[in-house]
Design an enzyme around this catalytic site. Sequence first.
Site: not given
Length: 618
Positions: A263, A300, A397
């Site tokens: 992440d 990411e 989101g």
Amino acid sequence: MKRLELKLGPTLLGGGRCRFCVWSPFVDSIEVHVLSPQERLEPLRRDRQGYHCGVLDGIEAGALYLFRLDGSLERPDPASRFQPQGVHGPSQVADPAFGWTDGNWRGLPLERYIIYELHVGVFTAPGTFDAAVERLEDLAALGITAVELMPVAQFPGNRNWGYDGVYPFAAQNSYGGPQGLKRFVNACHDRGLAVVLDVVYNHLGPEGNYLRDFGPYFSDVYRTPWGASINFDGPYSDAVRRYFIENALYWAAECHIDALRLDAVHAILDFSAQPFLQELAWTARLFAEALGRRIHLIAESALNDTRLIRSPDVGGFGLDAQWNDDLHHALHAVLTDERRGYYCDFGRFDHLLKALRDGFVYDGQYSEYRKRRHGTSSRSIPAHRLVVFAQNHDQVGNRMQGDRLSRIIPFEALKMAAGIILLSPHLPLLFMGEEYGEPAPFPYFVSHSGADLIEAVRRGRREEFASFGWDGDPPDPQAEETFQSARLNPELRLSPGPHRHLWKFHQRLISLRRETSVLPPSDAAHQEVLRVGGRRIGSIRRWSDMEDVVILFHAGAASLQTPVPLPKGRWAKVLDSAEDQWGGPGSAVPGAFASEGEVMLELPPYAFLVLSRQMSER
């Protein structure tokens, strides 16, 4: 390989003996406070590096324990494998034994990954690993080859995206804990599905985060948008690196995870000569060789920096792949005409074509959103090392209402977006429910226990949307109904109408990708991406000695007739999103036709076509 030996946390040795090891360099003494089956205190032995270790008798799987620091402060194990009572409760010794049936599984080559991202808590009504197993046959039938789990490291309460995890080694108790995770992974492998796990190495969540009590895990120099940065390059950082590298190896070795999605690596702030990510990649590669399995690392990053996936021989970090937000932003801006926030850098149709051709759109030019130049060129990077998507957890989101594309763009545009992603030369990712047009939102949700923290999260969400200029307030992240609103309704894919048409269309696209030799291409020299006639029509041609394929997509909202360049020969229509079988408005494109170098085609709004020519028919 001593460097790869797993050490931290509890290790069952057999015969009722268990080894405990924890790093705490500024603490003089640590005792294991065993709470069950019989309460007692046992001291650990400290070495010169600050590791406190020892072997205890009478400890079996299921024993509960805490660490007592310097005779007073009691905390759970930073490398706990299971937190059955949550982030503030005692740790539990977990049994590493499991009845694996995947002995012949070696993993999949990265280029075969078709990724499906899901959140365990809302993917099914029970919200557990075991319940998710019941949906795996559906994913396999769709053509998915890799299932990506959003973070499962123990977080506070039972509602969270997972990025507030505070026990990186402990699979979430409300999902089913480590045994539930292993059952899920084993079931995936039995069906030929790889498993990608999202891990967070840039920060820890705010509630239940007791690492500071053990040592200098956090940096005093850097900060992330989510709190203190991990200490990867300061004093004592060797042991911090070891903690997170052991975590990665734990997921691969004991839980049989095939790939880790790292992440937000742009928030891993490390200026050492050998950065943590490079060391992680090197160690994982050695570990994969020792296990005889493939282990992939997928980053990411918001930096558009190809050093992440370049070889260390040329100054890279050696990771296997990275996400490419640029294709998402380019596609989203074209389909929605949104220009707020980071979408202000996108919106030209040529941006979309560049993303399909080269990977990164921003490869060194000025970014209006960032007020500076941004990115490096990914043109020389193999396409299968960039992950692309039309939707994912962040891009859905982090909208004000968590609304999906199915709520924003027309049905025909959904099919066009699916075609672009699934037949792109890159690694495609679908977000859970996208394949049938799930209408449920995916808002941000948490279940913290402190009033001040809850209010801070609410305030942070409101501030986060300021640059987008959206009106109103986001759903309350703490509210149970916010979480419940995100639950999927996969039965929609079975009902006649648009949801079933969309599911079938995704299934057909994936089968084309897997069965057509030039989809995706193995050689960038045999691909060309063109704009047709100055309109919002893209043409992607891929060819080999045996086959020639052209993908056409029309991103306009009105029908039109246009000349389309096609090499001379006889062409067959392989797929047409406008056809009735896909719930389309009907197509005027014939099933087969000849081209003398250009053909006139009538394209409805958001048309997506795949045309094929056998090279023997030139």
